[in-house]
Scaffold this motif. Structure first.
Motif, PDB file in Angstrom:
ATOM      1  N   LEU A 167      -3.892  12.745 -31.772  1.00  0.00           N
ATOM      2  CA  LEU A 167      -3.651  12.143 -32.987  1.00  0.00           C
ATOM      3  C   LEU A 167      -4.064  10.629 -33.321  1.00  0.00           C
ATOM      4  CD1 LEU A 167      -2.006  12.244 -35.860  1.00  0.00           C
ATOM      5  CD2 LEU A 167       0.112  11.655 -34.528  1.00  0.00           C
ATOM      6  N   ALA A 168      -3.843   9.813 -32.256  1.00  0.00           N
ATOM      7  CA  ALA A 168      -4.505   8.542 -32.495  1.00  0.00           C
ATOM      8  C   ALA A 168      -6.158   8.532 -32.866  1.00  0.00           C
ATOM      9  CB  ALA A 168      -4.375   7.964 -31.320  1.00  0.00           C
ATOM     10  N   ILE A 169      -6.880   9.291 -32.239  1.00  0.00           N
ATOM     11  CA  ILE A 169      -8.250   9.231 -32.590  1.00  0.00           C
ATOM     12  C   ILE A 169      -8.554   9.656 -33.868  1.00  0.00           C
ATOM     13  CG2 ILE A 169     -10.570  10.356 -31.899  1.00  0.00           C
ATOM     14  CD1 ILE A 169      -9.595   8.145 -30.024  1.00  0.00           C
ATOM     15  N   GLU A 170      -7.775  10.686 -34.148  1.00  0.00           N
ATOM     16  CA  GLU A 170      -7.893  11.459 -35.775  1.00  0.00           C
ATOM     17  C   GLU A 170      -7.785  10.370 -36.714  1.00  0.00           C
ATOM     18  OE1 GLU A 170      -5.169  14.383 -38.166  1.00  0.00           O
ATOM     19  OE2 GLU A 170      -5.710  15.020 -36.134  1.00  0.00           O
ATOM     20  N   GLN A 171      -6.292   9.693 -36.584  1.00  0.00           N
ATOM     21  CA  GLN A 171      -6.083   8.507 -37.320  1.00  0.00           C
ATOM     22  C   GLN A 171      -7.034   7.334 -37.264  1.00  0.00           C
ATOM     23  OE1 GLN A 171      -2.263   7.608 -35.619  1.00  0.00           O
ATOM     24  NE2 GLN A 171      -1.192   8.638 -37.605  1.00  0.00           N
ATOM     25  N   ALA A 172      -7.587   7.017 -36.169  1.00  0.00           N
ATOM     26  CA  ALA A 172      -8.681   5.786 -35.916  1.00  0.00           C
ATOM     27  C   ALA A 172      -9.845   6.322 -37.045  1.00  0.00           C
ATOM     28  CB  ALA A 172      -8.816   5.504 -34.634  1.00  0.00           C
ATOM     29  N   LYS A 173     -10.372   7.408 -36.796  1.00  0.00           N
ATOM     30  CA  LYS A 173     -11.442   7.740 -37.260  1.00  0.00           C
ATOM     31  C   LYS A 173     -11.275   7.863 -39.036  1.00  0.00           C
ATOM     32  CE  LYS A 173     -13.309  11.105 -33.972  1.00  0.00           C
ATOM     33  NZ  LYS A 173     -13.643  12.574 -33.784  1.00  0.00           N
ATOM     34  N   ALA A 174     -10.110   8.068 -39.253  1.00  0.00           N
ATOM     35  CA  ALA A 174      -9.788   8.070 -40.832  1.00  0.00           C
ATOM     36  C   ALA A 174      -9.717   6.472 -41.181  1.00  0.00           C
ATOM     37  CB  ALA A 174      -8.199   8.774 -41.209  1.00  0.00           C
ATOM     38  N   ALA A 175      -9.412   5.787 -40.446  1.00  0.00           N
ATOM     39  CA  ALA A 175      -9.307   4.359 -40.761  1.00  0.00           C
ATOM     40  C   ALA A 175     -10.595   3.693 -40.934  1.00  0.00           C
ATOM     41  CB  ALA A 175      -8.334   3.565 -39.673  1.00  0.00           C
ATOM     42  N   CYS A 180      -4.637  -1.459 -41.507  1.00  0.00           N
ATOM     43  CA  CYS A 180      -5.659  -0.248 -41.145  1.00  0.00           C
ATOM     44  C   CYS A 180      -6.442  -0.351 -40.046  1.00  0.00           C
ATOM     45  CB  CYS A 180      -6.613  -0.257 -42.403  1.00  0.00           C
ATOM     46  SG  CYS A 180      -7.519   1.123 -42.629  1.00  0.00           S
ATOM     47  N   GLY A 181      -6.175   0.695 -39.055  1.00  0.00           N
ATOM     48  CA  GLY A 181      -6.913   0.835 -38.068  1.00  0.00           C
ATOM     49  C   GLY A 181      -6.465   0.204 -36.891  1.00  0.00           C
ATOM     50  N   LEU A 182      -5.147  -0.374 -36.803  1.00  0.00           N
ATOM     51  CA  LEU A 182      -4.723  -1.232 -35.678  1.00  0.00           C
ATOM     52  C   LEU A 182      -3.683  -0.196 -34.965  1.00  0.00           C
ATOM     53  CD1 LEU A 182      -4.096  -4.272 -37.408  1.00  0.00           C
ATOM     54  CD2 LEU A 182      -6.034  -3.988 -36.078  1.00  0.00           C
ATOM     55  N   PRO A 183      -4.028  -0.024 -33.701  1.00  0.00           N
ATOM     56  CA  PRO A 183      -3.170   0.839 -32.644  1.00  0.00           C
ATOM     57  C   PRO A 183      -1.838   0.358 -32.346  1.00  0.00           C
ATOM     58  CG  PRO A 183      -5.567   0.271 -31.687  1.00  0.00           C
ATOM     59  CD  PRO A 183      -5.103  -0.620 -32.656  1.00  0.00           C
ATOM     60  N   LEU A 184      -0.885   0.981 -32.560  1.00  0.00           N
ATOM     61  CA  LEU A 184       0.488   0.782 -32.478  1.00  0.00           C
ATOM     62  C   LEU A 184       1.056   1.872 -31.554  1.00  0.00           C
ATOM     63  CD1 LEU A 184       1.658   0.197 -36.040  1.00  0.00           C
ATOM     64  CD2 LEU A 184       0.527  -1.809 -34.516  1.00  0.00           C
ATOM     65  N   GLY A 185       2.334   1.298 -30.762  1.00  0.00           N
ATOM     66  CA  GLY A 185       3.291   1.892 -30.149  1.00  0.00           C
ATOM     67  C   GLY A 185       4.415   1.978 -30.972  1.00  0.00           C
ATOM     68  N   ILE A 186       4.979   3.400 -31.018  1.00  0.00           N
ATOM     69  CA  ILE A 186       6.278   3.620 -31.894  1.00  0.00           C
ATOM     70  C   ILE A 186       7.474   4.045 -30.794  1.00  0.00           C
ATOM     71  CG2 ILE A 186       7.287   5.109 -33.602  1.00  0.00           C
ATOM     72  CD1 ILE A 186       4.973   3.527 -34.591  1.00  0.00           C
ATOM     73  N   LYS A 187       8.545   3.071 -31.269  1.00  0.00           N
ATOM     74  CA  LYS A 187       9.880   3.290 -30.279  1.00  0.00           C
ATOM     75  C   LYS A 187      10.195   4.723 -30.537  1.00  0.00           C
ATOM     76  CE  LYS A 187      14.365   1.453 -29.578  1.00  0.00           C
ATOM     77  NZ  LYS A 187      15.214   0.081 -30.080  1.00  0.00           N
ATOM     78  N   ASP A 188      10.784   5.483 -29.529  1.00  0.00           N
ATOM     79  CA  ASP A 188      11.219   6.929 -29.740  1.00  0.00           C
ATOM     80  C   ASP A 188      12.506   6.823 -30.673  1.00  0.00           C
ATOM     81  OD1 ASP A 188      10.671   9.524 -28.844  1.00  0.00           O
ATOM     82  OD2 ASP A 188      12.542   9.432 -27.360  1.00  0.00           O
ATOM     83  N   LEU A 189      12.871   5.906 -31.271  1.00  0.00           N
ATOM     84  CA  LEU A 189      14.393   5.964 -32.234  1.00  0.00           C
ATOM     85  C   LEU A 189      13.672   6.641 -33.440  1.00  0.00           C
ATOM     86  CD1 LEU A 189      17.034   5.570 -31.474  1.00  0.00           C
ATOM     87  CD2 LEU A 189      17.136   3.495 -32.882  1.00  0.00           C
ATOM     88  N   PHE A 190      12.313   6.422 -33.760  1.00  0.00           N
ATOM     89  CA  PHE A 190      11.627   6.553 -35.009  1.00  0.00           C
ATOM     90  C   PHE A 190      11.262   8.041 -35.051  1.00  0.00           C
ATOM     91  CE2 PHE A 190      11.311   1.966 -34.644  1.00  0.00           C
ATOM     92  CZ  PHE A 190      11.328   1.640 -36.038  1.00  0.00           C
TER      93      PHE A 190
END
Length: 495
Positions: free
Chosen positions: A50-58, A71-81
């Motif tokens: 998913l990350a690579i797919e989103q990065a290509k789109a960005a 746009c294009g910035l890689p993040l971590g998402i807390k498991d509460l979201f």
């Protein structure tokens, strides 16, 4: 460049816009760092495809000139979201196997702006904890070490995975949530910046609820500028959240001038706690002097009901948790216990909740149910609500006197070792929130900024508390403090 994962959001954004780097390259650098950091146990659900797919789109958006700040910035998402199509367990066994069919508003805002999700981050179960030791995934571990010791340290909680991942450069930034200090305390423990905005700034829709009148999402970043950039994208009015504020979201980054000349910074005498370590007291004094040199006016203030904040919080938060967690019963989604012959629905509820909830969650649900029960509702819950109103009024009175922000310690100590408090009286662990819970009870914005190291080389943070809805001014004061403190320390890689 193999060290692209060490960039902050602002640096990476500028490189993306200048064509010096691509989002795919940034994302691959982070994914490589994550692969080599299993010992930290920060990421618990990886989403590399998913990350690579989103990065290509960005990258396509950036080339087309359609590039929002995130746009294009890689993040971590807390498991509460809740993240559509990706497991979202709130680090609890009772939500084992739960994969949402929808996106939380905060993550949707980030993805609409082109941000990239590397995966989901570890946390305390249902955000209940101050050390990330209540997670069904196991402990998250700080990238820092105490002197030359090998002792594994807590990254704080409940957003421990977020804190560890940002401090170890596994991602450029991360989302966190803060119910009583769960962004600010871990940020201070690992030497990063974390801001809890005013209650209602960020939508709670799609964020697994702990205590609905206290929970608020916010960014955890490598510096104040990055926090301003990410917070602006996370904030929005959301009709799906009845507590969401219908207010314009300013350009927080544009407000970072560092000029705080003439601003009044309050120093509350009640935060001078008995037994506070000398290093925390000294750092607080240094912070006062830094802001004074920067041109601020330092004034002594009183917040007289501060001493009642922790008891009030640990009545209100468990009460709301008891109500919110009643939905996890094994009927509709998540884990269901194996039943014996002849077991009915009552046994299913009991066994499912006994197996699915960890000890800390069980403890808080029981406390919350007790204080809401007939005969005790007025004695505990209603009294705590009245105390909360008095705490809120303390802040209102101070701000009415012209104070622009309040400076306090962020935590009562540096990070402690994993297991060092596990078997202690739970109250000892709860005391980690002593400087932060008032901010949640009053619904105010608060930010933790790294400001120094203790004698064992561990980060220490200071907290600034701002006026409601004035995150821009708060971020600017934090920016001035950050510039004065000049904190640049990074953990030595051992993982």
């Amino acid at each position: 460049m193999s060290d692209l994962n060490t960039l902050g959001l602002a640096e990476a954004r500028d490189k993306l816009r200048n064509g010096n780097v691509t989002s795919v390259e940034l994302t691959e650098a982070c994914l490589t760092a994550i692969e080599g950091a299993g010992a930290l146990n920060a990421f618990v659900h990886n989403t590399p495809e998913l990350a690579i797919e989103q990065a290509k789109a960005a990258d396509l958006r950036i080339k087309a000139g359609d590039a929002p700040d995130m746009c294009g910035l890689p993040l971590g998402i807390k498991d509460l979201f809740c993240t559509k199509g990706v497991p979202s367990q709130a680090a609890s066994g009772i939500l084992n196997g739960f994969v949402p069919g929808y996106e939380s508003t905060v993550t949707q805002n980030l993805f609409d702006a082109g941000a990239v999700m590397l995966g989901k981050l570890n946390m305390d179960e249902f955000a209940m904890g101050s050390s990330n030791e209540t997670s069904v995934y196991g402990n998250a571990v700080s990238p820092w070490r105490r002197g030359n010791e090998e002792t594994a340290l807590t990254p704080g909680g409940s957003s421990g995975g977020s804190a560890s991942a940002v401090a170890a450069d596994l991602c450029l930034a991360a989302t966190g949530t803060d119910t009583g200090g769960s962004i600010r305390q871990p940020a201070a423990f690992v030497g990063i910046t974390g801001i809890k905005p005013t209650y209602g700034r960020c939508s709670r829709w799609g964020v697994v609820a702990f205590a609905s009148s206290l929970d608020q999402a916010g960014p955890m970043t490598k510096n104040v500028r990055d926090a301003a950039i990410m917070l602006e994208t996370m904030c929005s009015h959301d009709p799906k959240d009845s507590t969401s504020a219908d207010l314009a979201v300013p350009n927080f980054e544009a407000m970072l001038t560092g000029d705080i000349r003439g601003k009044k910074i309050g120093i509350p005498k009640e935060y001078q706690m008995d037994g506070m370590p000398a290093e925390i007291d000294a750092l607080w004094a240094e912070g006062r002097e830094m802001l004074k040199v920067a041109g601020a006016e330092i004034v002594d203030i009183s917040l007289p009901h501060t001493k009642y904040a922790l008891p009030a919080y640990y009545v209100i938060a468990p009460a709301e948790a008891s109500s919110n967690l009643a939905r996890y019963d094994g009927v509709r989604y998540g884990q269901r216990a194996t039943l014996a012959q002849g077991d009915g629905i009552t046994e299913m509820y009991e066994k499912t909740r006994a197996e699915g909830f960890g000890h800390e969650v069980q403890r808080r649900v029981m406390v919350g149910t007790y204080v809401l029960s007939a005969g005790f509702y007025d004695a505990y819950y209603n009294r705590a609500r009245r105390v909360r109103a008095l705490i809120k009024k303390d802040f209102e009175d101070v701000f009415a006197q012209g104070v622009d922000a309040i400076l306090t310690p962020a935590t009562p100590s540096a990070a402690f070792g994993l297991g060092e408090m596990t078997d202690a009286d739970p109250v000892k662990m709860y005391l980690n929130d002593v400087f932060t819970v008032t901010v949640n009870l009053a619904g105010l914005p608060g930010i933790a900024v790294p400001a120094g190291l203790d004698s064992q080389g561990l980060p220490l943070g200071l907290q600034l508390i701002g006026r409601p809805w004035e995150e821009g001014d708060l971020l600017n004061a934090a920016y001035a403090l950050e510039q004065a403190a000049g904190f640049v320390a990074k953990p030595q890689k051992w993982w």
